[in-house]
Design an enzyme around this catalytic site. Structure first.
Site, PDB file in Angstrom:
ATOM      1  N   SER A  67       7.968  -3.290 -36.898  1.00  0.00           N
ATOM      2  CA  SER A  67       7.409  -1.950 -36.916  1.00  0.00           C
ATOM      3  C   SER A  67       7.514  -1.330 -35.534  1.00  0.00           C
ATOM      4  O   SER A  67       7.115  -1.944 -34.549  1.00  0.00           O
ATOM      5  CB  SER A  67       5.947  -1.987 -37.334  1.00  0.00           C
ATOM      6  OG  SER A  67       5.863  -2.001 -38.715  1.00  0.00           O
ATOM      7  N   ASP A 126       5.634   8.150 -39.467  1.00  0.00           N
ATOM      8  CA  ASP A 126       4.903   7.016 -38.896  1.00  0.00           C
ATOM      9  C   ASP A 126       5.259   6.777 -37.420  1.00  0.00           C
ATOM     10  O   ASP A 126       5.901   5.791 -37.083  1.00  0.00           O
ATOM     11  CB  ASP A 126       5.197   5.779 -39.748  1.00  0.00           C
ATOM     12  CG  ASP A 126       4.196   4.661 -39.523  1.00  0.00           C
ATOM     13  OD1 ASP A 126       3.447   4.718 -38.531  1.00  0.00           O
ATOM     14  OD2 ASP A 126       4.177   3.720 -40.334  1.00  0.00           O
ATOM     15  N   HIS A 182       1.080   3.491 -37.312  1.00  0.00           N
ATOM     16  CA  HIS A 182       0.215   2.377 -37.737  1.00  0.00           C
ATOM     17  C   HIS A 182       0.109   1.300 -36.654  1.00  0.00           C
ATOM     18  O   HIS A 182      -0.802   0.484 -36.697  1.00  0.00           O
ATOM     19  CB  HIS A 182       0.620   1.821 -39.110  1.00  0.00           C
ATOM     20  CG  HIS A 182       1.816   0.920 -39.152  1.00  0.00           C
ATOM     21  ND1 HIS A 182       3.072   1.346 -39.507  1.00  0.00           N
ATOM     22  CD2 HIS A 182       1.944  -0.396 -38.908  1.00  0.00           C
ATOM     23  CE1 HIS A 182       3.906   0.324 -39.487  1.00  0.00           C
ATOM     24  NE2 HIS A 182       3.254  -0.757 -39.125  1.00  0.00           N
TER      25      HIS A 182
HETATM   26  N1  ARG Z   1       4.028  -1.761 -44.975  1.00  0.00           N
HETATM   27  C1  ARG Z   1       4.041  -1.502 -43.553  1.00  0.00           C
HETATM   28  C2  ARG Z   1       3.777  -2.800 -42.808  1.00  0.00           C
HETATM   29  O1  ARG Z   1       3.842  -3.832 -43.358  1.00  0.00           O
HETATM   30  C3  ARG Z   1       3.105  -0.424 -43.169  1.00  0.00           C
HETATM   31  C4  ARG Z   1       1.674  -0.812 -43.202  1.00  0.00           C
HETATM   32  C5  ARG Z   1       0.733   0.272 -42.761  1.00  0.00           C
HETATM   33  N2  ARG Z   1       0.640   1.335 -43.728  1.00  0.00           N
HETATM   34  C6  ARG Z   1      -0.167   1.297 -44.814  1.00  0.00           C
HETATM   35  N3  ARG Z   1      -0.116   2.295 -45.658  1.00  0.00           N
HETATM   36  N4  ARG Z   1      -0.982   0.304 -45.080  1.00  0.00           N
HETATM   37  O2  ARG Z   1       3.139  -3.005 -41.848  1.00  0.00           O
HETATM   38  N1  GLU Z   2       5.202  -2.389 -41.584  1.00  0.00           N
HETATM   39  C1  GLU Z   2       5.681  -3.643 -41.072  1.00  0.00           C
HETATM   40  C2  GLU Z   2       5.176  -3.931 -39.657  1.00  0.00           C
HETATM   41  O1  GLU Z   2       4.092  -3.553 -39.317  1.00  0.00           O
HETATM   42  C3  GLU Z   2       7.156  -3.664 -41.166  1.00  0.00           C
HETATM   43  C4  GLU Z   2       7.476  -3.839 -42.569  1.00  0.00           C
HETATM   44  C5  GLU Z   2       8.125  -5.146 -42.839  1.00  0.00           C
HETATM   45  O2  GLU Z   2       9.352  -5.151 -42.753  1.00  0.00           O
HETATM   46  O3  GLU Z   2       7.431  -6.144 -43.139  1.00  0.00           O
HETATM   47  O4  GLU Z   2       5.790  -4.627 -38.893  1.00  0.00           O
END
Ligand code: ARG
Ligand code: GLU
Length: 655
Positions: free
Chosen positions: A590, A221, A84
């Site tokens: 991330s 990921d 991502h």
């Molecule tokens: N929750 C993760 C973050 O905050 C992954 C986000 C990307 N993935 C998704 N399914 N939207 O960035």
């Molecule tokens: N998916 C998150 C990022 O893009 C990390 C998740 C989090 O701990 O907020 O950094």
């Protein structure tokens, strides 16, 4: 005597001690934590984590693309980050003929690696406490404006000195603890970063929005890039003549795996946290901001989903928009729940009462009271500010009216029309008229509040759209935003005292500065958790779970046939995929390397569990968990799905 006892009991019950495994520590000050880290299993030294003079782990970690983290995994500049995090670059290289998002991408040799204009990575050269230099010339009788001017001048000089020899050097002076401490960060930025590999989205985004922020998780990921440099190993603009960057340090990869209780640490760039704020700030988030924003986004998501379910074409158009709306929406739900569960507001209120008792007669007296009053002023207008962001700015038609570009390829008007009606009704209902432009009130009168009729006019008539959009935008940027900024400045200034006061009040406690996208170390252990009564989540997921979820009819769970075939051959049931640990992380982490007690790479951080997302405000060791991709799943996908096993030849393995 009795009163005293009650006070002591209350104090122990309601104090806010540093919770086990809480903290995002500055690498340069890690020597203060090293004894604790070693007691918990770490086998290396502070110098191994951070050193200016010799190669250390910090030299293998980068800020990737300005918002994620990445790590070096070979001596030839090879880098891992999340899928991502690489998504937009993979997307830019994709076309109908080569859909790298859908099918994945694997460079077969160096000449096939794809350049990404605009993508940079930053290595930290050094960080140092420059508080004395930044405040040189400061006198207590100075006004805040004079202080700021002085800080700015001194910081600019530090930055100019630190970046004098050019060569991609960048520097910043960061105010830590609301300006009680200043740190200089010096980076070297590389700007030729090429795409090397990415799994198909059905692996790299497996589980999609359904599984986002959730456990059990099975998302592969990751994506792979390579940093290129000039012949002198220094940053250079893209050129065919550039050569793979030779890092001072690259990570060794452990294939030994992890199990419950194992020590791990995360080295990366957490973006933003607010661990020391006033109860009123938390109360606003928990009782107003989170619930209202969740409700508004639920409405939007339902509208999008309705149309996406009806048409495959619309689903493709809106999947990325849906994902970005859904991401924070889900996070806030966990945050609100976690804040309530932990009784953060009453616990902080009690803390503030004890703080004031202690502060009586000192320069810190009434600080919390002043913050309370400032929040009372700020919250109503801040709420209006958030409503503008979540309603007005959620309508693409209004965005267009403001002159912003909306990609017509990804635009479906029936969705936008329905969102217009729902969002403008919510905006009108929730806010007092003083927060709305004159024009809005006049038009509302004209249409007798009939939002449907107004919508028809706005979508049919360019001028009608422009007039509304510009009126709203002007009101937002002239009447709302400046007031919010002004109050935020006043609040930050108060926090400078409150922060220092807290540090003196709790002089036994070890503080860590709020996250600000600078490099940090978080450490903890592999651990499951109890999301609800009678439920225990194990900390390791496997390929078996992917096959259990696999369903060709559900987009988020439709895996590539190749993966089904490999599984069917047998022997891969226990292939590890993801794991949970107690490391304190947030957005920006991330792509961060997850390392074991020897500093060897065992995983890549990519998410947290939604029940624990209040860790941005308060960390609960019972349920705050970061989610990592097991490095062995990366290797498995590279070999079995990407048939790119040659990439492993340049990695160093320790078992
Ligand atoms: N929750 C993760 C973050 O905050 C992954 C986000 C990307 N993935 C998704 N399914 N939207 O960035
Ligand atoms: N998916 C998150 C990022 O893009 C990390 C998740 C989090 O701990 O907020 O950094």
């Amino acid at each position: 005597m009795k009163r005293c006892f009650i006070l002591v009991a209350l104090a122990t019950l309601f104090s806010l001690p540093l919770q086990a495994d809480e903290g995002m520590w500055l690498p340069a000050l890690i020597s203060e934590r090293i004894a604790d880290m070693q007691a918990k299993g770490f086998r290396l030294t502070a110098e191994d984590i951070y050193s200016v003079n010799q190669a250390s782990l910090k030299d293998a970690v980068v800020l990737f693309g300005g918002g994620c983290t990445g790590e070096l995994v070979s001596d030839e500049g090879l880098l891992f980050t999340n899928h991502h995090c690489g998504y937009s670059y993979i997307q830019k290289h994709s076309s109908v003929e080569h859909d790298y998002l859908k099918d994945g991408f694997w460079a077969l040799n160096r000449s096939q690696e794809l350049p990404n204009p605009g993508l940079t990575v930053r290595f930290l050269e050094k960080m140092e406490d420059v508080t004395k230099v930044v405040l040189k010339g400061y006198k207590t009788k100075m006004t805040e404006e004079q202080r700021q001017a002085l800080v700015k001048k001194n910081a600019e000089k530090l930055i100019a000195d630190a970046t004098r020899d050019g060569q991609g050097l960048k520097a910043s002076v960061e105010a830590l603890y609301y300006g009680n401490q200043y740190f200089l960060f010096v980076f070297r930025e590389y700007r030729d970063v090429r795409l090397v590999g990415a799994p198909p989205s059905a692996i790299g985004k497996f589980g999609g929005e359904t599984d986002n922020w959730m456990w059990p998780r099975h998302t592969g990921d990751f994506s792979i890039f390579r940093i290129y440099a000039g012949a002198d190993n220094l940053p250079a603009d893209y050129s065919e003549n550039n050569v793979p960057y030779r890092p001072r340090k690259s990570l060794k990869i452990s294939r030994a795996g992890v199990k419950e209780g194992d020590f791990t640490f995360v080295y990366g760039c957490p973006g933003s946290t607010q661990e020391y704020v006033h109860s009123e700030a938390v109360r606003y988030i928990q009782d107003v901001s989170d619930p209202e924003k969740i409700a508004l986004r639920t409405t939007r998501l339902n509208i999008m989903k309705k149309y996406m379910d009806q048409s495959q074409a619309v689903r493709i158009q809106y999947s990325s928009k849906y994902a970005s709306v859904a991401n924070a929406w889900k996070k806030w739900q966990g945050e609100e729940k976690g804040l309530r569960k932990n009784k953060v507001v009453p616990v902080k209120q009690d803390y503030e009462a004890r703080f004031e008792e202690w502060a009586r007669g000192t320069r810190y007296a009434w600080t919390t009271e002043m913050l309370q009053n400032l929040y009372a002023q700020r919250n109503p207008i801040y709420r209006a500010y958030e409503y503008y962001n979540e309603t007005v700015r959620a309508v693409e038609r209004i965005q267009m009216g403001m002159g912003r570009r909306v990609d017509p390829k990804d635009y479906y008007q029936p969705i936008d029309e329905e969102i217009f009606v729902a969002m403008m009704e919510a905006f009108d209902k929730a806010l007092e008229d003083s927060y709305k432009p004159e024009y809005f009130l006049r038009k509302r009168e004209e249409y007798s509040g009939d939002m449907l009729a107004w919508k028809d006019a706005v979508f049919a008539d360019e001028n009608e759209c422009k007039a509304l959009s510009e009126a709203l935008d002007r009101h937002y940027s002239q009447k709302i935003l400046p007031v919010v900024r002004e109050l935020d400045r006043a609040i930050t200034l108060r926090y400078r005292d409150y922060m220092q006061g807290q540090m003196e009040f709790e002089n036994e406690r070890t503080f860590y500065p709020d996250a600000d996208l600078t490099l940090r170390v978080a450490y903890g252990k592999v651990a499951g958790y109890r999301p609800a009564d009678a439920v225990w989540y194990n900390p390791v997921s496997t390929l078996r779970g992917i096959i259990e979820k696999d369903n060709p009819d559900i987009f988020d769970y439709n895996i590539p046939q190749a993966l089904r075939d490999i599984y069917a051959q047998g022997g891969h049931e226990d292939q590890p995929v993801c794991f949970l640990a107690t490391n304190h992380t947030t957005g920006g982490n991330s792509g961060s390397p997850v390392l074991n007690e020897w500093g060897h790479l065992v995983g890549i951080n990519f998410d947290r569990v939604w029940e624990g997302t209040m860790s941005d405000l308060v960390y609960d060791p019972e349920i705050c968990r970061n989610i990592s991709l097991d490095v062995r799943y990366i290797l498995f996908i590279i070999q079995e799905i990407g048939h790119a096993g040659y990439l492993l030849d340049e990695m160093h393995f320790v078992d």
